[in-house]
Write an enzyme that holds these catalytic residues in place. Sequence first.
Site, PDB file in Angstrom:
ATOM      1  N   ARG B 258      19.050 -45.375 -47.690  1.00 43.61           N
ATOM      2  CA  ARG B 258      18.109 -46.493 -47.757  1.00 43.61           C
ATOM      3  C   ARG B 258      16.843 -45.979 -48.422  1.00 43.61           C
ATOM      4  NH1 ARG B 258      15.676 -47.737 -42.355  1.00 43.61           N
ATOM      5  NH2 ARG B 258      13.813 -46.864 -43.323  1.00 43.61           N
ATOM      6  N   HIS B 262      12.703 -49.966 -44.060  1.00 38.87           N
ATOM      7  CA  HIS B 262      13.714 -50.890 -43.544  1.00 38.87           C
ATOM      8  C   HIS B 262      13.520 -52.307 -44.094  1.00 38.87           C
ATOM      9  CE1 HIS B 262      16.450 -52.970 -40.890  1.00 38.87           C
ATOM     10  NE2 HIS B 262      15.459 -53.773 -40.539  1.00 38.87           N
ATOM     11  N   TYR B 271       8.250 -42.084 -39.991  1.00 37.50           N
ATOM     12  CA  TYR B 271       9.290 -41.387 -39.230  1.00 37.50           C
ATOM     13  C   TYR B 271      10.280 -40.615 -40.095  1.00 37.50           C
ATOM     14  CZ  TYR B 271      11.554 -45.815 -40.503  1.00 37.50           C
ATOM     15  OH  TYR B 271      12.027 -46.889 -41.199  1.00 37.50           O
TER      16      TYR B 271
HETATM   17  C1  LIG Z   1      21.737 -56.940 -31.979  1.00 34.51           C
HETATM   18  C2  LIG Z   1      20.527 -56.514 -32.739  1.00 34.51           C
HETATM   19  N1  LIG Z   1      19.716 -55.582 -32.218  1.00 34.51           N
HETATM   20  C3  LIG Z   1      18.618 -55.189 -32.881  1.00 34.51           C
HETATM   21  C4  LIG Z   1      18.314 -55.722 -34.091  1.00 34.51           C
HETATM   22  C5  LIG Z   1      17.052 -55.291 -34.832  1.00 34.51           C
HETATM   23  N2  LIG Z   1      17.443 -54.550 -36.039  1.00 34.51           N
HETATM   24  C6  LIG Z   1      17.480 -55.166 -37.229  1.00 34.51           C
HETATM   25  S1  LIG Z   1      18.094 -54.171 -38.408  1.00 34.51           S
HETATM   26  C7  LIG Z   1      18.287 -52.882 -37.344  1.00 34.51           C
HETATM   27  C8  LIG Z   1      18.858 -51.601 -37.826  1.00 34.51           C
HETATM   28  C9  LIG Z   1      20.170 -51.765 -38.499  1.00 34.51           C
HETATM   29  O1  LIG Z   1      20.601 -50.556 -39.027  1.00 34.51           O
HETATM   30  P1  LIG Z   1      21.940 -50.440 -39.839  1.00 34.51           P
HETATM   31  O2  LIG Z   1      23.043 -51.123 -39.135  1.00 34.51           O
HETATM   32  O3  LIG Z   1      22.145 -49.014 -40.161  1.00 34.51           O
HETATM   33  O4  LIG Z   1      21.678 -51.276 -41.173  1.00 34.51           O
HETATM   34  P2  LIG Z   1      20.611 -51.009 -42.318  1.00 34.51           P
HETATM   35  O5  LIG Z   1      19.379 -51.751 -41.938  1.00 34.51           O
HETATM   36  O6  LIG Z   1      20.376 -49.556 -42.422  1.00 34.51           O
HETATM   37  O7  LIG Z   1      21.223 -51.580 -43.543  1.00 34.51           O
HETATM   38  C10 LIG Z   1      17.863 -53.254 -36.062  1.00 34.51           C
HETATM   39  C11 LIG Z   1      17.853 -52.363 -34.913  1.00 34.51           C
HETATM   40  C12 LIG Z   1      19.180 -56.704 -34.602  1.00 34.51           C
HETATM   41  N3  LIG Z   1      18.960 -57.290 -35.782  1.00 34.51           N
HETATM   42  N4  LIG Z   1      20.277 -57.082 -33.904  1.00 34.51           N
END
Ligand SMILES: Cc1ncc(C[n+]2csc(CCOP(=O)(O)OP(=O)(O)O)c2C)c(N)n1
Lengths: 338, 370
Positions: B258, B262, B271
């Site tokens: 990434r 985020h 971080y």
């Molecule tokens: C069930 C749930 N918990 C928490 C969140 C908050 N949240 C949004 S994105 C994220 C991280 C996702 O990481 P990843 O699956 O690795 O996808 P990336 O963003 O790296 O593409 C979190 C914790 C959410 N959207 N849904």
Amino acid sequence: MTATETKTGTSKAGTKVMTLLEAITDALRHEMKQDDRVLVFGEDVGKKGGVFGATLGLQDEFGEQRCFDSPLSECGIIGTGIGMALYGMRPVAEIQFLDFIYPAFDQIVSEAAKMRYRSGGEYTCPMVIRSPYGGGIRGGHYHSQSSEAYFCHTPGLKVVIPSTPADAKGLLIASIRDEDPVMFLEPKALYRHAKGEVPLGEHVVPLGKARIARDGTDVTILCYGAMVPVCLAAAETAAQAGRSIEVIDLRTLVPLDEATVLESVKKTGRCVIVYEAPKTCGYGAELSAIVGERCIEYLEGPIVRVAGFDTPFPYTLEHLYMPDQKRVLAGIEKTFVW
Amino acid sequence: MSNDLLTIIDQDGKTQKGKDPGLPKDELQRLYRLMVATRLLDERGLAMQRQGRIGFYLQSTGQEASHLGAAYALADRDWLFPAYRQPGILLLRDISIDKIVSEWLGNSGDTSKGRQMPVHYSFREANFVSISSPIGTQLTHAAGAGMAARIRGDDTVFMTFCGDGGTSSNDFHTGLNFAGVTKAPVVFVCENNGWAISVPQCKQTASESMAIKAQAYGMPGVRVDGNDILAVYRVCKEAVDRARRGDGPTLVETVTYRMASHSSSDDAARYRDATEYEAWKKKDPIARFQLYLKQRKLWDETFEAEVVETAKAKLAEGVKLAEARANLGPESLFDDVFMNLTPQLKAQRQELAELMSKGGVGADVGHFPL
Ligand SMILES: Cc1ncc(C[n+]2csc(CCOP(=O)(O)OP(=O)(O)O)c2C)c(N)n1
Ligand SMILES: [Mg+2]
């Protein structure tokens, strides 16, 4: 563990102006310092300090054993939290947004809430589930919901919602010391907007005691969380038009301070209930029923609910969905002219 | 096995013998165009957020090869159950910039009628199913759609995406388990970009890889260099063919990074170590593919200028069209809760209209997040 009453009170260490968010961090730090059973964990709460910053600095201060990031699983966060509580710890789990709590719903309603009852009191679940709730930040339906009613409808869970920085601290400390599971819902719209004096050091606000946020004689408004400042503003406007409004900040939805609510409605004879969740079966429906059942003979007008509409939380039309001052004022008028 | 990483294009743009999937020249150039257009779209999205023209944006920079290579392996009739970091697929499936930007704005040109935050697209015309914020939920939907297609005897394939964080969700386990048991025609693509907001992969799982998790569900797991579009395409094409043949699901792990924070609300510098970013910058998927095309005499400066110019012109035109579109009216708040408005919703719509006619309501609703 014997069931002791939580001691309440405030130390004489002075006060400091804090935001609601800072008051939460202060409460967490205070409890982590004085009780090494207190553990803080959830998604992004470690190095990042939470997406809103509520746990900022706690990992540095208390180490990764006491404040840590979990894998991305709400079910895991709450399920393991229950295990920790059963083993004698005081878990304070963060769910990043209340909208994401549903994968943990089973653990909360079937496990945490029922542990004491189903084991005849042998096992208990003293844990706190902290989560930002509510609208006001243009977060769409997955970062804005007010789903407190699901939890209020579950016997065995306490549900706490502060609206001021001082209460956020005092109620969170009381929640952490409580012997039962507490849903501690934080009005994210007020995180940085609510500022006020917060007692330093020990400060405990008992669960189950409402706060009269403004005295009045004509109408009682019952509200909580982010709707409190909206109602106070409406009360101020109404005062200029000669209406004296009493605003009650419930602070705890379960257990509810019925005495304060009923006393106020008996005094004013009018009642408006304001909440941002969808109207149907929201917590306001319960309040309306209580007022109707317990003091209908004192009422001089209909009980009026001002709430979110019965739609999923919108994105672009959020400003129309959220109850605002004008809708509260219209609600007040309905108790006079119907 | 599951932990090997397939790479086809090396850092110098050369391919490993016998591994090039052999796509026609114009298709290779089309893929390059799509990658560049996706990156530019992303830059525009973030810029518009910073300028306050839209409320939120979430970038996919660095992951263009990963999601474009994967979706390129599908036939048009195949379905997508995306997460929120695969915007290139919209361009691949010919969704106009106008429609994409209208979604960011949530205006009358938005297919989802301003109901969701930006980048949570829904495009039925492209078999691109409505994106949800709750992580992982789409994985079981893809499994179920695949089960339904098998029951009907259709040969449609379903591709679904999640991140490394998504592998910790309940739905990851359940989706893969159901698809494995039922041999559903699903390709699960886990875009492992190393981070779930601030949580690194090592805190997400103790597994050696994401691909290895497939073993537990009785399906092949393949790990591929997510910054190598030919490798991603090749692996996903095999998985799609396998699914279409009726041989069941596959888990593909694309190893990528990434590059951005985020989302527009996050600051990764708080971080994340900059050296990690610098190392990945050298593996940029567009630069790598460009080198490959250059080796094959399919890329030169003139081509580059034309690709960028065309993409930028389309962007400018699309943004202009979208920004000229009207907002949605207050009455639309009550549509689509159900097929027909209930009496209660009709009454609430009326109540809002009356309030508005008496001098306008409208709460102060801040910005995401505060
Ligand atoms: C069930 C749930 N918990 C928490 C969140 C908050 N949240 C949004 S994105 C994220 C991280 C996702 O990481 P990843 O699956 O690795 O996808 P990336 O963003 O790296 O593409 C979190 C914790 C959410 N959207 N849904
Ligand atoms: Mg990730």
